[in-house]
Design a protein around this motif. Structure first.
Motif, mmCIF file in Angstrom:
data_model
loop_
_atom_site.group_PDB
_atom_site.id
_atom_site.type_symbol
_atom_site.label_atom_id
_atom_site.label_comp_id
_atom_site.label_asym_id
_atom_site.label_seq_id
_atom_site.Cartn_x
_atom_site.Cartn_y
_atom_site.Cartn_z
ATOM 1 N N SER A 74 15.787 -33.988 0.579
ATOM 2 C CA SER A 74 16.299 -34.047 1.953
ATOM 3 C C SER A 74 15.941 -35.364 2.621
ATOM 4 C CB SER A 74 15.736 -32.880 2.765
ATOM 5 O OG SER A 74 16.123 -31.639 2.212
ATOM 6 N N LEU A 78 18.523 -38.165 4.009
ATOM 7 C CA LEU A 78 18.451 -38.661 5.385
ATOM 8 C C LEU A 78 18.212 -40.170 5.408
ATOM 9 C CD1 LEU A 78 16.376 -35.950 7.304
ATOM 10 C CD2 LEU A 78 18.815 -36.446 7.510
ATOM 11 N N ALA A 81 21.496 -41.882 4.692
ATOM 12 C CA ALA A 81 22.357 -41.812 5.877
ATOM 13 C C ALA A 81 21.899 -42.794 6.953
ATOM 14 C CB ALA A 81 22.369 -40.390 6.432
ATOM 15 N N ARG A 99 27.489 -38.686 8.096
ATOM 16 C CA ARG A 99 27.616 -37.283 8.490
ATOM 17 C C ARG A 99 27.782 -36.367 7.269
ATOM 18 N NH1 ARG A 99 28.402 -36.649 13.897
ATOM 19 N NH2 ARG A 99 28.796 -38.573 15.072
ATOM 20 N N VAL A 102 24.394 -35.874 5.782
ATOM 21 C CA VAL A 102 23.537 -35.035 6.634
ATOM 22 C C VAL A 102 23.897 -33.566 6.480
ATOM 23 C CG1 VAL A 102 22.936 -34.503 9.029
ATOM 24 C CG2 VAL A 102 23.063 -36.872 8.281
ATOM 25 N N SER A 153 18.530 -33.432 11.503
ATOM 26 C CA SER A 153 19.922 -33.417 11.045
ATOM 27 C C SER A 153 20.869 -33.210 12.216
ATOM 28 C CB SER A 153 20.122 -32.315 9.998
ATOM 29 O OG SER A 153 19.310 -32.532 8.863
ATOM 30 N N LEU A 156 21.108 -36.404 14.195
ATOM 31 C CA LEU A 156 21.992 -37.404 13.575
ATOM 32 C C LEU A 156 23.464 -37.040 13.752
ATOM 33 C CD1 LEU A 156 20.453 -38.659 10.208
ATOM 34 C CD2 LEU A 156 21.428 -40.024 12.039
ATOM 35 N N THR A 215 11.948 -41.022 10.673
ATOM 36 C CA THR A 215 13.338 -40.608 10.863
ATOM 37 C C THR A 215 13.673 -40.468 12.342
ATOM 38 O OG1 THR A 215 13.281 -39.404 8.763
ATOM 39 C CG2 THR A 215 15.051 -38.845 10.290
#
Length: 350
Positions: A74, A78, A81, A99, A102, A153, A156, A215
Motif C-alpha cells: 500500500s 501511494l 501515486a 487515482r 489509489v 487514500s 488523495l 504521505t
C-alpha cells in the motif's frame, strides 16, 4: 497541482496569490517531492525486506514491530501515486493514473477492515509472504495503520485542482492520519508500546508511521495554493509566523519530551523533577518563539510604517506640486486675459 482562482475562499484571488507568494515558491514543491520519495522508499524497502528476509528492512530497528507485506504494498502504491503528481504534474494522465493507483490501496485496506470486523476467509494477509509472527493476525496490517491508509487514500482522491472545498476536506483527512501516525511515533520515541497499536491488534511499525507522516505532508504540499495551505506557505509575515510556531510544536516539544524521559531513565532525577524540567523547558521554548515572532512582527510594523510615511510624503509632494501647477495655470490665464483685453482695445481703435 496548480493553484487556481476559487470563489469559495477570499484568499483565492490571482492578484492576492501573486502578492502573497502563495504556491509560487520552489520549496513547497521540493517538500512534496521529498515526502513522496520517502513514502515510496519505505514501501519498496519493506517489500525487499520480506522478499529477501532482511530483518532490518522489515523492522527498521531491533525490537520494533514489523512492516506487514500489505502495508508495504500500500505504501509503495501511494508513493508511486504521489511521485506521479509531484514529479510529473504537467502530464495529462497524471491525475487519472494517481487515482487509479489509489483505488487499489482503498481495495486492500477495505478488505483488511472487513477481515477485522467479519473475519471472512479471504486470507489476503498471507498471499505475498508467509508471516510466522506470534500475533493474533499474522501478516495483517494494524487497525491504526489501515485507518491511516484509508484516510490518506480519501485525501488523495479529494485533492482536485481548482476545488477549494475538496482541498480543505482532503487536508483535514490527511491531518487526522498525520495525528494517528504521530501518536505511534511518540509511542516509539517514549517507549510506550500501547501508543503504537489498538488493543491486541497488530502494532504499527516505526517505518510505517514515518511513511504515513511523509504521505500526509506530501498531500498537503502538493496543493500549496488551495484550502488551508496558503496560511502556511505564503511568503509574508503570517506564513513565517505559522511556520515558526509549527516547528516549536512538532519538533521541539517531542524532542524535549524524549530528553526528559531519557534523563529520568538514566537516574538523573525522579518523575516530579522531570515534569518540572519539562514544564520549564516548554516555557523557555514558548518564550523564545514568542519573542522571535514578536521581533518578526516588529520588523514588519517598521517596514509598514516606513511605507506609510513614504506614501504620506509622496502624497504631500503631489499636493504641493498640484498647488504650484494650479498657481501657474491661474497666472497664465490672467496673462492670456490681459493680452486678450489689449488686443480688443487695439481692434476697437482701428
Amino acid at each position: 497541482m496548480n493553484s487556481s482562482v476559487s470563489p469559495d475562499l477570499p484568499w483565492h484571488q490571482t492578484t492576492i496569490e501573486s502578492t502573497l507568494g502563495v504556491g509560487t515558491q520552489g520549496w513547497t514543491h521540493n517538500v512534496a517531492r521529498t515526502a513522496a520519495a520517502l513514502t515510496l522508499l519505505i514501501g519498496v524497502g519493506g517489500l525487499i525486506g520480506w522478499a529477501f528476509g532482511i530483518e532490518a528492512l522489515k523492522t527498521g530497528w531491533s525490537g520494533f514491530a514489523q512492516i506487514k507485506p500489505n502495508t508495504a504494498v500500500s505504501l509503495t502504491l501511494l508513493g508511486v501515486a504521489l511521485c506521479t503528481l509531484a514529479f510529473a504534474p504537467a502530464w495529462s494522465f497524471a491525475q487519472v493514473t494517481a487515482r487509479s493507483i489509489v483505488w487499489i490501496v482503498v481495495a486492500i485496506v477495505s478488505i483488511t477492515l472487513i477481515e477485522y470486523i467479519l473475519d471472512p476467509p479471504f486470507n489476503i494477509d498471507q498471499i505475498l509472504f508467509v508471516d510466522h509472527s506470534r500475533v493474533a493476525y499474522p501478516g495483517r496490517m494494524g487497525l491504526n495503520t489501515a485507518t491511516c491508509l484509508l484516510l490518506l487514500s480519501g485525501a488523495l482522491l479529494l485533492s482536485r485542482p481548482g476545488s477549494a472545498r475538496c482541498s480543505v476536506l482532503s487536508q483535514v483527512l490527511a491531518f487526522l492520519a498525520f495525528m494517528i501516525a504521530m501518536t505511534s511515533t511518540f509511542g516509539y520515541l517514549l517507549n510506550v508500546r500501547t501508543l503504537t497499536g489498538v488493543a491486541s491488534f497488530t502494532l504499527m511499525a516505526m517505518q510505517t508511521s514515518i511513511a504515513l507522516l511523509a504521505t500526509a505532508v506530501a498531500i498537503w504540499f502538493l496543493q500549496p495554493g488551495l484550502g488551508l495551505m496558503p496560511i502556511l506557505t505564503n511568503s509574508q509575515v503570517s506564513g513565517r509566523v505559522v511556520r515558526a510556531l509549527l516547528v516549536s510544536v512538532f519538533v521541539l516539544t517531542p524532542l524535549l519530551a524524549v530528553l526528559r524521559l531519557r534523563g529520568q531513565q538514566m537516574g538523573w532525577y525522579g518523575t516530579e523533577f522531570g515534569l518540572a524540567i519539562f514544564a520549564l523547558s516548554q516555557l523557555c521554548v514558548l518564550t523564545m518563539v514568542t519573542i522571535a515572532v514578536g521581533g518578526l512582527m516588529l520588523r514588519f510594523d517598521i517596514q509598514r510604517l516606513r511605507a506609510e510615511l513614504a506614501q504620506h510624503n509622496l502624497m504631500q509632494q503631489l499636493r504641493d506640486s498640484a498647488k504650484v501647477a494650479e498657481g501657474q495655470v491661474q497666472l497664465r490665464t490672467q496673462e492670456l486675459q490681459s493680452s486678450e483685453s489689449r488686443l480688443r482695445m487695439v481692434l476697437d481703435n482701428v
